[in-house]
Design an enzyme around this catalytic site. Structure first.
Site, PDB file in Angstrom:
ATOM      1  CG  HIS A  18      -1.845   1.173   1.326  1.00 34.30           C
ATOM      2  ND1 HIS A  18      -3.254   0.998   1.609  1.00 34.30           N
ATOM      3  CD2 HIS A  18      -2.157   2.496   1.230  1.00 34.30           C
ATOM      4  CE1 HIS A  18      -3.973   1.791   1.839  1.00 34.30           C
ATOM      5  NE2 HIS A  18      -3.253   3.386   1.201  1.00 34.30           N
ATOM      6  CG  HIS A  20      -0.994   7.138  -1.249  1.00 31.23           C
ATOM      7  ND1 HIS A  20      -2.273   7.041  -1.142  1.00 31.23           N
ATOM      8  CD2 HIS A  20      -0.843   6.513   0.174  1.00 31.23           C
ATOM      9  CE1 HIS A  20      -3.083   6.482  -0.895  1.00 31.23           C
ATOM     10  NE2 HIS A  20      -2.545   5.982   0.021  1.00 31.23           N
ATOM     11  CE  LYS A 104      -7.819   2.051  -0.745  1.00 34.18           C
ATOM     12  NZ  LYS A 104      -6.327   2.031   0.001  1.00 34.18           N
ATOM     13  CG  HIS A 141     -10.135   4.042   3.495  1.00 38.89           C
ATOM     14  ND1 HIS A 141      -8.180   4.959   3.574  1.00 38.89           N
ATOM     15  CD2 HIS A 141     -10.787   4.456   4.952  1.00 38.89           C
ATOM     16  CE1 HIS A 141      -8.764   5.740   4.506  1.00 38.89           C
ATOM     17  NE2 HIS A 141      -9.687   5.456   5.138  1.00 38.89           N
ATOM     18  CG  HIS A 179      -4.769   2.510   5.742  1.00 42.81           C
ATOM     19  ND1 HIS A 179      -5.592   2.180   5.849  1.00 42.81           N
ATOM     20  CD2 HIS A 179      -5.128   2.842   4.862  1.00 42.81           C
ATOM     21  CE1 HIS A 179      -6.911   2.849   5.106  1.00 42.81           C
ATOM     22  NE2 HIS A 179      -6.066   3.126   4.517  1.00 42.81           N
ATOM     23  CG  ASP A 252      -1.553   4.957   3.853  1.00 42.71           C
ATOM     24  OD1 ASP A 252      -1.307   5.257   3.004  1.00 42.71           O
ATOM     25  OD2 ASP A 252      -2.695   5.428   5.196  1.00 42.71           O
TER      26      ASP A 252
HETATM   27  C1  NCD Z   1      -3.503   8.656   2.298  1.00 43.82           C
HETATM   28  C2  NCD Z   1      -3.200  10.520   1.290  1.00 43.82           C
HETATM   29  O1  NCD Z   1      -2.286  10.763   1.348  1.00 43.82           O
HETATM   30  O2  NCD Z   1      -3.228  10.299  -0.001  1.00 43.82           O
HETATM   31  N1  NCD Z   1      -3.315   9.458   3.598  1.00 43.82           N
HETATM   32  C3  NCD Z   1      -3.633   8.951   4.245  1.00 43.82           C
HETATM   33  O3  NCD Z   1      -3.593   9.661   5.297  1.00 43.82           O
HETATM   34  N2  NCD Z   1      -3.165   7.098   4.563  1.00 43.82           N
HETATM   35  C4  NCD Z   1      -4.723   8.405   2.398  1.00 43.82           C
HETATM   36  C5  NCD Z   1      -5.062   8.009   3.065  1.00 43.82           C
HETATM   37  O4  NCD Z   1      -4.523   6.147   2.542  1.00 43.82           O
HETATM   38  O5  NCD Z   1      -6.064   6.938   3.418  1.00 43.82           O
HETATM   39 ZN    ZN Z   2      -2.830   4.759   2.065  1.00 41.71          ZN
END
Ligand code: NCD
Ligand code: ZN
Length: 350
Positions: A18, A20, A104, A141, A179, A252
């Site tokens: 996971h 970003h 997702k 999520h 998460h 995450d």
């Molecule tokens: C994530 C993001 O910034 O894209 N933020 C987070 O707090 N984890 C989005 C997510 O996974 O919820």
């Molecule tokens: Zn995330």
């Protein structure tokens, strides 16, 4: 007995289930922090606009591939952002062509860039049925978004209100509860007989809600789902170090510039990519379970996704405290690196 005197550990190269990576300048700045140690990652699709179709995912994958530093090998495993208008045929084709690994699900409004998420779960049922048929996992999520539900209860409520009924309707669907932050989620995953797993982040193994709120508000510890009370953090550590194949690493890691974090309405997300392996080794070692780090970071994830573990390895060594930069620079501004609040003794040999 686990060996607390171990100072060197070689494990299969880890994957991040996971992650970003964003796009553009931010992608170029943060990607090397992941490719340094990780072979593969499940790439979150919450760009603006989101990665909804196979064509979007293929284009985003190419932008990621183009940003990989020379000398590193990395496979982005793409996800499609599920909307009420997602076409089951497009999902089937994306999976068959190897473009998308998972889909997702964001409940609409649950987190950063989730406005196009799902409101009416019946509308996405045909997509979920196709995914069950072809063995494509749904990454969830798991938080309800109703304003009347306390933010600390949104994960537990999601399990009862959304996840249980959804899994009953489509029992063959493989689901990753992402998460997870609560004992409730750990118990739900442990008690399920099949087709359910969970990712756990680095930071949720380390911080509880006091870290965010006691002694002054700490925006760099704010993420979604928000960290819960200490008993939940302990449950997460126990699940992570247990070796139970249903729990694996999804960092995450979610970079936002300091300007976006440090404002009256700051963004949710913690950037853990640079020091994740050091943080995890510290947590597992402190629990007397450094011998389970490989299961959590390198073996359980591929197993659930039906992929083979990486052939090559990384070696971690334990010694004097290792330091990481407090932030990384990007063209958009600095991004603060997660500070675990204790010394890190394990480093990945380069
Ligand atoms: C994530 C993001 O910034 O894209 N933020 C987070 O707090 N984890 C989005 C997510 O996974 O919820
Ligand atoms: Zn995330």
């Amino acid at each position: 007995m686990p060996d607390r005197n171990l100072t060197r550990l070689t494990i299969r190269r880890p994957d991040d289930w996971h992650l970003h990576l964003r796009d553009g300048a931010m992608l170029r700045a943060v990607l090397p922090e992941t490719t340094r140690h990780f072979a593969r990652a499940i790439i979150m699709p919450n760009l603006v606009p989101p990665v909804v179709t196979a064509a979007h995912a293929a284009a985003y994958r190419d932008r990621i591939l183009a940003a990989i530093p020379e000398g590193d090998t990395f496979t982005p495993l793409m996800t499609l952002y599920l909307t009420e208008a997602t076409d089951p045929k497009d999902v089937r084709a994306a999976h068959a062509a190897g473009i998308a690994t998972a889909v997702k699900l964001y409940p609409a409004g649950a987190t950063t860039n989730s406005a196009s998420g799902v409101r009416d779960f019946e509308k996405v049922r045909p997509v979920l049925e196709v995914m069950a048929e072809i063995g494509m996992p749904l990454c969830v999520h798991g938080e309800v978004t109703d304003h009347e539900i306390d933010i600390f209860d949104r994960e537990a409520t999601f399990i009862d209100r959304i996840l249980k009924p959804l899994r009953k309707k489509v029992p063959d669907l493989k689901v990753v509860m992402e998460h997870v932050t609560t004992q409730d989620a750990v118990d739900y995953v442990r008690d399920s007989s099949k087709n359910l797993a969970a990712t756990i982040t680095t930071h949720h193994l380390i911080i509880n809600r006091n870290h965010i709120l006691a002694g002054g508000i700490k925006p760099h510890f704010y993420c979604l789902p928000v960290a819960k009370r200490e008993a939940h953090r302990i449950a997460l550590v126990q699940a992570a170090v247990s070796g139970d194949k249903r729990f694996f690493l999804g960092t995450d890691s979610a970079p936002h510039t300091d300007a976006l974090k440090l404002q009256s309405c700051g963004c949710a997300g913690i950037f853990t990519a640079p020091n994740t392996m050091s943080c995890l080794a510290e947590v597992f070692d402190a629990a007397g379970k450094i011998n389970k780090l490989e299961d959590f970071a390198s073996l359980n994830g591929p197993r659930f996704y039906g992929l083979t573990p990486n052939e090559d390895t990384i070696t971690l060594t334990k010694g004097d405290p290792v330091s990481y930069p407090a932030h990384i620079d990007t063209e958009d501004g600095p991004v603060t690196v997660f500070d675990p609040g204790f010394d890190l003794h394990w480093r990945v040999e380069e």
